[in-house]
Each structure stands twice: as C-alpha cells, then as structure tokens.
Design a protein around this motif. Structure first.
Motif, PDB file in Angstrom:
ATOM      1  N   UNK A  80       0.813  -1.212   0.000  1.00 60.87           N
ATOM      2  CA  UNK A  80       0.000   0.000   0.000  1.00 60.87           C
ATOM      3  C   UNK A  80       0.852   1.271   0.000  1.00 60.87           C
ATOM      4  N   UNK A  81       2.171   1.109  -0.040  1.00 59.19           N
ATOM      5  CA  UNK A  81       3.069   2.263  -0.060  1.00 59.19           C
ATOM      6  C   UNK A  81       4.009   2.131  -1.257  1.00 59.19           C
ATOM      7  N   UNK A  82       3.780   2.929  -2.300  1.00 57.39           N
ATOM      8  CA  UNK A  82       4.556   2.822  -3.530  1.00 57.39           C
ATOM      9  C   UNK A  82       5.987   3.323  -3.374  1.00 57.39           C
ATOM     10  N   UNK A  83       6.281   4.048  -2.283  1.00 60.34           N
ATOM     11  CA  UNK A  83       7.615   4.602  -2.092  1.00 60.34           C
ATOM     12  C   UNK A  83       8.551   3.661  -1.344  1.00 60.34           C
ATOM     13  N   UNK A  84       8.018   2.590  -0.788  1.00 63.66           N
ATOM     14  CA  UNK A  84       8.817   1.655   0.005  1.00 63.66           C
ATOM     15  C   UNK A  84       8.742   0.280  -0.635  1.00 63.66           C
ATOM     16  N   UNK A  85       9.907  -0.309  -0.938  1.00 65.70           N
ATOM     17  CA  UNK A  85       9.948  -1.600  -1.608  1.00 65.70           C
ATOM     18  C   UNK A  85      10.701  -2.660  -0.810  1.00 65.70           C
ATOM     19  N   UNK A  86      11.449  -2.235   0.198  1.00 67.63           N
ATOM     20  CA  UNK A  86      12.225  -3.199   0.974  1.00 67.63           C
ATOM     21  C   UNK A  86      12.402  -2.662   2.390  1.00 67.63           C
ATOM     22  N   UNK A  87      12.891  -3.510   3.271  1.00 65.64           N
ATOM     23  CA  UNK A  87      12.991  -3.149   4.689  1.00 65.64           C
ATOM     24  C   UNK A  87      13.896  -1.955   4.935  1.00 65.64           C
ATOM     25  N   UNK A  88      14.961  -1.828   4.149  1.00 64.49           N
ATOM     26  CA  UNK A  88      15.899  -0.722   4.357  1.00 64.49           C
ATOM     27  C   UNK A  88      15.240   0.634   4.131  1.00 64.49           C
ATOM     28  N   UNK A  89      14.130   0.683   3.413  1.00 64.68           N
ATOM     29  CA  UNK A  89      13.473   1.942   3.079  1.00 64.68           C
ATOM     30  C   UNK A  89      12.420   2.340   4.108  1.00 64.68           C
ATOM     31  N   UNK A  90      12.213   1.527   5.132  1.00 65.33           N
ATOM     32  CA  UNK A  90      11.196   1.843   6.141  1.00 65.33           C
ATOM     33  C   UNK A  90      11.528   3.129   6.883  1.00 65.33           C
TER      34      UNK A  90
END
Length: 526
Positions: free
Chosen positions: A443-453
C-alpha cells in the motif's frame, strides 16, 4: 509568416515541452531568444552548412526565433533539427500540416546527418504526456524512445529524410514504395534476455561463509554494507557478485533507471549491451579520485552523478579510506533521503538516488591490523591505524546497516575443488524474502524493501518481545549506539526474520543483526 515547431528540454531526469516560434520576413538576419546557451546559439552555423550541403539553401529571409517558455534554459545541440525545420517551413520548403502533431529533436552534422541526443526517453514520455502523435529524432535514439508505448517514434538518418517525411514524400525518391515506418521494440524480449545468469557467480567464492551470509541479508533487505579485512580476502570479488542475487528490475524501475542514463548520455556507450532500456540493476564502481560533483551530480549545467547512475542498483566504493573525506560526507543526505537536490543560481534539479552502498576497506594502511599471521605482521603504529580509520566519519559509518569483518581465506578452502553455493540458489531465498516485503508494503509505492522503512514503519513492523527488548537495551548501552543505529538494527533483524519466513523478530534474528554493528568505534572519528 509565423511557424511553430515543438520540441522539449530535459530538466533533471524529466523533460518539459518547448515551443519554437519562427517569424520570418524578407531580409538577412537571424535572432534567437528564449534563454539559449552557447551550443544552441551556435546552431545557426551548423544549420546553414547542413542546408547548403543538401541543396536546401534558404531563401534570403530574416528570422526571429523564440524558444518558449523563456524562463527555462535551453542547452545543447539537440535543438538543431527543430530550428532548421522551422527555418525551412518559414521559406515554404517544408509543409506545415504535420508540424503540430510531432515533437522534433536532433543534432545536425555539417553534412545534414542526425547525431544522437541525450534524454530521448524522457523526451518521448514528455511527448506522450503532451498529447503528440509522434516523435521525430535521430535513428540512433529510436529504440530508446520507442520503449514508450502510445506514441509513434520515427528514427531518421538525415535532414532530407525529415523533409521528405513532413512533406508526405517517400523515404527514397528512387523507391517510392519505401515508406516511413515507426520504430517498435519488444520490451518483454529485453527482460527475457536479461534473465540469463551473469558471468559472475557466487559459486566462484571460496570460504567466507560469514560474509556470504551478510551480503545475502543485505540483498534481501536492500541494506548498505561495508566489508573490512586484509588485502586479497575477496572483498571486491564478493561485492561484484551482489547484482547476481538481487531481484530483477520491474518495468517501472527500468524506465526510471534508463531515464537517468539517458540524460547522462550513457545509453549508447554500454559496450554491446542493449542500449534502449536498462533491464539489469546498475553496478557503479567509481575510482577513489572521483570529485564530489562527479559523485553526487551537479556542475555548471547539472548532470546526474554516480549515486544517481546507481539508482535501483549498487554503488561500490573500494578502498573507502582512499576517497577524499569531503567526497564521502556529501553522501550522508542521499543515503537518508534517497534523492539529491542540486541547486544552482538559475536552476534546481532533483535526481533520484535510491541505491545500495557497498564499501570495502583494509583495517589499516598496511592491511594486516588484527590479523594473526606471522608471515604478514602489521607494521602500523596505533596512531597510523587511528588516522587511517578516521578518514571515515562516525556519522557516515552509522548509516551503513551491515558492518562485517572479513578474514583471509585459509589454504584448505582455497584448494577446495567443490563449487560454492551458486547465485541462483541464494537469489531464490532473496526473492522469497523480497516477496514478503512487497506484500508488507503493497500500500506504499515509495517503500519496496525493509531498508526503506521510515521510523513509523519500524515501530509497526519491528515489534520486539520483552526478552529481545531487554537484549537490545543492553547492547545499545554497552556499545554506545545512536538512535539511528537502533532503527537500523531492527530493520536488519526484520530482514533476517523474513529470510526464515518468521512472522515475528526472534532472539536469534536480533543477535545476528547486532553482530553486524559490533565494530570497535574507538578508532573512528566523530
């Protein structure tokens, strides 16, 4: 007589429409306005030569040309072709019927041939968004622009072909059936061809099980990583094989990555690789003599730097302390924000910079500090070791999630003839972990992996039980870690849990994540 030609100007990694208004009256003058740079102003000489060589001598007219909007600087030689077509339309050598349906770009040689331009992909996207039927540009850029669906791309070789096309004439006067046809590319085929395994495979790596595990965790969560160890231990070898275990690019990522390389003028310099679309994750490894502008982007006429060219891929910095400290420090903000804003007096551009940083370094100038090997004793004094490590600031090190010490490979492992675990096997585990993360952040297009949280997501998805919370509290106090390190430990622990398919972070996941932050920081500068 007033003629309008449509073109575009790259701004950052995008492009904005430019309307070229050509007003011609009898006379002998040429006036160009609308904030053109020197290269655009010089276009008049190239145009005159190209028209003369091709028998298109202009009728004696006085031209006043405005490039709107006037508040955007027009740079480079890619406006040669639209300016030339505007002048030809002004003296009625070119019909005006099709001019409003096509965006035109191209650099002219003195013989009238069309040379490649920068930014063909963002220009094609701009043309489609603006509602144009098609795009006319040099043949060398046709496949790159044709990646954009919903617009006709005509790649032409010289100005005579452009004139024939706009006048509704056949491409070849000697062969009337040789009609112009738009360029088509098969995007799926490009991705399928990229699916073949890389020449660099983890099966070539002997030993180094701890580092192999660490880089698998880094790949699974998109984490930054640094390897510290003696020369010849395999740091560079391991780093260069990281792309072989990363997930494949999505079409959206491929387009964004290609746009960056397009505006940098690098697509036609990919040494035999398909130059129309980047379908494999970039791996950039700049030399340690690089300047800060070359690393982060900028210049008088801003261009993307290495951190943007590594977008959606890997930036590998070998021999990290050899880089100028000022160069390394400019990476702090992009590592956090995943983009870089370059501000100049007359313009401000924003470049994406979401990359995995992988760094490698020796533990001291001679490279053998802490190594228990009588054949290679460390010859460095404590002061030399401190000065060497101080080239990497504490705040920069704090932004690197996984910090791993690597030892020399024992002879018994070097002579082992059995291949190690292959990249394909490791990649399978990485893909399973990334699938879990894709579902988590769907539901968040800006976050694709854990490092981007962000911090809020860390609190939501990295919940610890009482035992793990107490363990982390003791670790933070004993090692004197920062609040940033706290979040990064939790992110890495979440990735380790994902690799095991665990719903919650457990003690063993947290212990492994902590082990990647346990470097002795007494020698690092603040």
């Amino acid at each position: 007589m007033l003629i309008k030609i449509y073109s575009a100007a790259p701004v950052g990694i995008d492009a904005v429409p430019v309307t070229i208004e050509v007003h011609s009256v009898p006379g002998y003058d040429f006036t160009l306005v609308g904030l053109p740079d020197i290269a655009v102003k010089e276009s008049h000489e190239r145009i005159v030569a190209a028209l003369t060589v091709n028998g298109l001598e202009k009728i004696h007219r006085a031209y006043t040309i405005n490039m709107a909007p006037a508040d955007i600087k027009k740079e480079g030689s890619s406006f040669d072709l639209p300016l030339a077509i505007g002048m030809l339309a002004g003296n009625e050598s070119v019909k005006t019927k099709l001019l409003g349906h096509y965006m035109i770009m191209g650099e002219l040689s003195l013989d009238g041939s069309l040379q490649p331009i920068r930014g063909a992909l963002p220009i094609a996207l701009c043309a489609r968004k603006a509602g144009f039927k098609g795009l006319i540009l040099p043949a060398a850029n046709a496949e790159e622009a044709a990646v954009v669906e919903g617009i006709d791309v005509y790649g032409l070789n010289n100005i005579m072909e452009v004139v024939h096309f706009l006048n509704g004439e056949p491409k070849d006067e000697l062969n009337p059936d040789n009609a112009f046809a738009p360029t088509h590319v098969d995007i799926q085929t490009m991705f399928d061809e990229a699916a073949f395994p890389s020449d660099l495979d983890f099966s070539d790596v002997r030993g180094q099980y701890k580092v192999r595990r660490a880089i698998e965790v880094a790949a699974a969560g998109g984490h930054n990583m640094i390897m510290i160890g003696p020369p010849g231990a395999g740091k560079s070898m391991i780093a260069k094989r990281l792309p072989s275990i990363l997930p494949p690019l999505t079409l959206e990522e491929a387009l964004e990555t290609t746009k960056i390389h397009s505006v940098a003028g690098l697509l036609n310099k990919r040494n035999g690789a398909n130059s129309s679309l980047i379908v494999q994750r970039p791996f950039r490894s700049p030399h340690h003599t690089i300047t800060d502008v070359a690393l982060v982007g900028g210049g008088t006429n801003p261009h993307p730097g290495e951190i943007s060219l590594a977008h959606n891929g890997v930036l590998f910095l070998d021999e990290l302390p050899e880089y100028k400290r000022s160069v390394l420090e400019v990476m702090r903000q992009p590592l956090e924000d995943r983009h870089i804003t370059v501000a100049r007096t007359k313009t401000t551009v924003d470049y994406p910079a979401s990359f995995m940083l992988v760094a490698a370094m020796n533990p001291c100038p001679c490279g053998h500090y802490g190594e228990n090997n009588p054949a290679h004793p460390c010859t460095c004094t404590p002061a030399q070791v401190h000065r060497y490590l101080s080239r990497i600031s504490g705040p920069l090190l704090d932004r690197i999630d996984i910090q791993c010490e690597i030892e020399a490979v024992p002879y018994e492992q070097l002579r082992d003839t059995q291949p190690g675990e292959s990249s394909a096997v490791i990649r399978e585990r990485v893909l399973k972990a990334r699938t879990i993360q894709n579902n988590r952040f769907k539901h968040n297009k800006l976050v694709h992996c854990n490092a981007m949280m962000n911090a809020k997501m860390v609190r939501q998805y990295c919940v610890l039980d009482a035992e793990c919370d107490k363990l982390l509290e003791v670790t933070m106090t004993r090692l004197g870690l920062s609040a940033r390190a706290y979040d990064r430990i939790l992110k890495v622990a979440r990735t380790i849990a994902d690799l095991e398919g665990a719903q919650d972070i457990q003690k063993q996941h947290l212990l492994e994540a902590i082990s990647y932050r346990s470097l002795d920081r007494n020698n690092w500068a603040g």
